[in-house]
Design an enzyme around this catalytic site. Structure first.
Site: not given
Ligand code: GLU
Length: 608
Positions: A2, A29, A76, A102-103, A480, A484, A487, A503, A603
């Site tokens: 945060c 954050r 957050w 924060n934490g 993946e 990337k 994208e 094949h 997003k």
């Protein structure tokens, strides 16, 4: 994760406005709620609400928050969903001691019980709220000074924290303490700042002091004093002047959020591992006792669920399938009370996934999810939630949330293996040790491969098309990696099971055609070698992701990425993706594209 900020100054101003400006610079954050504690007329005044900074500052009259001293927080959530009550600052029962944090306080349950028994009343579900009540207990009931109380409390807290405390008992100062979470001081001639990160005050001062773990700070309008809260020794640390531009500082010196987030993976994985989640055992038990399991996701998260699918099949030998959320209709007729649905999502707001789980719930399925954003829609529809603790991800291309999702899949898989007896006690202990080491392994993987990725990217950037091939579990990594590259670098990249590539797809291969092979030293190794030979015979240029020291494949490749030994089986899908994230990133940069904002993508996809 945060953003926190504190200001103490000589003149009385509209301090709320300055706090909000500073918090805006820290919004990367965290952004689910906002709050300010100021001191005016010798009283602590708290203003807070749920929402982004722009939303909350429309609802509250920021200009009315006046004074010489204030602290502010953009949250957050980790404990308790985003809400006005759970927003920081938190306050003690007397309304005199206010704290932002924060934490994560790992021992908050035990501390909370102790405080409840002492008669304290709680207003939130957060871990943080234990702190003001602990301070109140020491100051009011035991008569010690606020400073000594914060020092004592800091020693009792387990976990990570950066805290700032303001109190009407000592209205001219901010006290701070930190362990693991970041905290910096900014110095001006007539005011002092403290914050999670330098951008918060960069428009006001470039003179900063970085704080170290286990340090306690007294901040007044004319100075700061640092001590180590364990030894109580004074710390002498002079300010230094930073030359960052505000934009750069928000990204901690990285040119893009995506690169910053790739580099954050050792920390985000460590956070996931550090936090014991009781939901894990319940999720494993429910899967173990169900008849069939469907993992639901979209985009990158889908590839993490493929790891989950394989592990569930391996360890509980039950039908399990990773389904793309928008294709839910294809399994709808199979859903009943004995079905487990396991949605995996970063935002918890992916509309395809939400629609699917709503329908599955109506048909009686249990919803057990793995989600990054606490309090999001998917978590509210879930019977159990495993949180990813990856912090906010700003880059559109998922990186740290993919590795967190994949780690969560391994976590569930391991518990299932133990439950079913497929993994014995000593194997379980050995595997848990690998879990503890994975943040370091990812860090080493970044260090070892970053400049290589940049170098290979100069060649890759000239290509129009490529293959990404893998076998077994690491077919997911190939999937993946290719996603990337598509994208953010806009290079057509097709992922395929390596054994299947002959094949059809092989027809596309010509001289110097890029073929990325994800080839750990597991049971697929010798077959992968045959597939590499097939491609090489047609002129393909091989980019191999190998275990360090794998000379056999190294000699066949044009380029190589190396992963530390010991991670070719258990947890392999985590380190093996990292060089491919870096390759996509540097290829986009070489093409002068913006990796943080790829065209046509968003997003959180909250449309069907
Ligand atoms: N654990 C605290 C909470 O959930 C702080 C989270 C943060 O760092 O934003 O409120």
């Amino acid at each position: 994760m945060c953003g926190i900020v504190g200001i103490v100054q000589q003149q009385e101003t509209k301090i709320g406005k300055t706090i909000i400006e500073a918090l805006t610079k820290l919004e990367y954050r965290g952004y689910d709620s906002v709050g300010i504690a100021s001191i005016f007329d010798n009283k602590v005044i708290i203003t807070k609400d749920q929402g982004k900074i722009s939303e909350v500052s429309e609802r509250i009259d920021v200009n009315s928050i006046k004074g010489k001293i204030a602290i502010g927080h953009t949250r957050w959530a980790t404990h308790g969903p985003p809400s006005k009550e759970n927003a920081h600052p938190h306050i003690d029962c007397s309304g005199e001691i206010s704290v932002i944090h924060n934490g994560i306080i790992e021992n908050f349950q035990a501390l909370k019980e102790e405080l409840l028994n002492q008669g304290h009343e709680f207003q939130s579900e957060t871990d943080t709220e234990v702190i003001p009540h602990m301070l109140e207990q020491l100051v009011k009931k035991e008569g010690i000074s606020l400073k000594d109380a914060i020092i004592q409390v800091s020693k009792r807290l387990e976990g990570t924290f950066a805290i700032c405390v303001v109190s009407s008992l000592e209205p001219d100062r901010i006290y701070c303490a930190k362990r693991d979470s970041p905290l910096v001081i900014g110095i001006n001639s007539d005011r002092m700042f403290c914050a999670s990160d330098i951008p918060a005050f960069l428009s006001k001062t470039r003179k900063v002091v970085l704080l170290h773990d286990d340090e306690f700070v007294t901040l007044t309008s004319d100075g700061y004093e640092i001590i180590n809260f364990n030894t109580l020794e004074k710390v002498v640390r002079k300010p230094h002047t930073v030359s960052w531009k505000p934009e750069m500082a928000q990204k901690a010196g990285f040119p893009h959020f995506m690169l910053k987030e790739i580099h954050e993976q050792p920390n985000s994985l460590a956070d996931y591992i550090r936090i014991q989640q009781p939901a894990l055992t319940r999720i494993a038990e429910k899967i173990y006792n169900s008849e069939k399991i469907f993992l639901l996701a979209a985009g990158t998260a889908h590839y993490s669920t493929l790891t989950g699918e394989s592990l569930i099949r391996k360890y509980v030998k039950k039908p399990s399938s990773a389904i793309i959320a928008s294709e839910y209709e294809s399994i709808k007729s199979l859903i009943d009370e004995d079905t487990v649905i396991l949605p995996v999502s970063q935002s918890g707001e992916t509309m395809d996934t939400i629609m699917a789980i709503k329908s599955a719930k109506e048909q009686g399925a249990s919803i057990l999810s793995a989600v990054n954003v606490i309090g999001s829609t998917i978590t509210r529809y879930s019977d159990e939630v495993l949180y990813l603790y990856a912090g906010p991800e700003i880059g559109v291309a998922a990186t740290k949330t993919y590795t967190a999702q994949t780690l969560a899949m391994w976590d569930i898989g391991l518990e299932l293996g133990k439950l079913s007896g497929e993994i014995d006690n000593s194997e379980y202990t050995a595997a848990r040790k690998l879990f503890q080491e994975i943040p370091t392994v990812v860090k080493q993987t970044i260090v070892r491969n970053e400049s290589r990725a940049n170098h290979i990217a100069s060649w890759f950037a000239k290509k129009n098309s490529s293959f990404y091939l893998g076998r077994g579990l690491n077919l997911q990594t190939a999937n993946e990696g290719a996603l990337k590259m598509k994208e953010i670098a806009y290079i057509h990249s097709e992922s395929y099971p390596a054994g299947e590539s002959k094949h059809g797809p092989i027809a596309l291969v010509e001289e110097d055609y890029p073929v990325v092979f994800v080839s750990p030293k597991d049971h697929t190794h010798s077959r992968i070698i045959s597939n590499i030979m097939e491609m090489k015979a047609r002129g393909a240029a091989i980019v191999a992701v190998i275990e360090e020291g794998d000379r056999e494949i190294e000699e066949m490749g044009k380029w190589k990425f190396e992963i530390p030994k010991g991670y070719s089986e258990m947890l392999s899908t985590i380190p093996y993706i990292v060089p491919l994230q870096l390759l996509a990133y540097y290829t986009a940069v070489r093409k002068n594209l913006s990796p943080d904002m790829p065209r046509n993508l968003a997003k959180a996809v909250s449309v069907l």
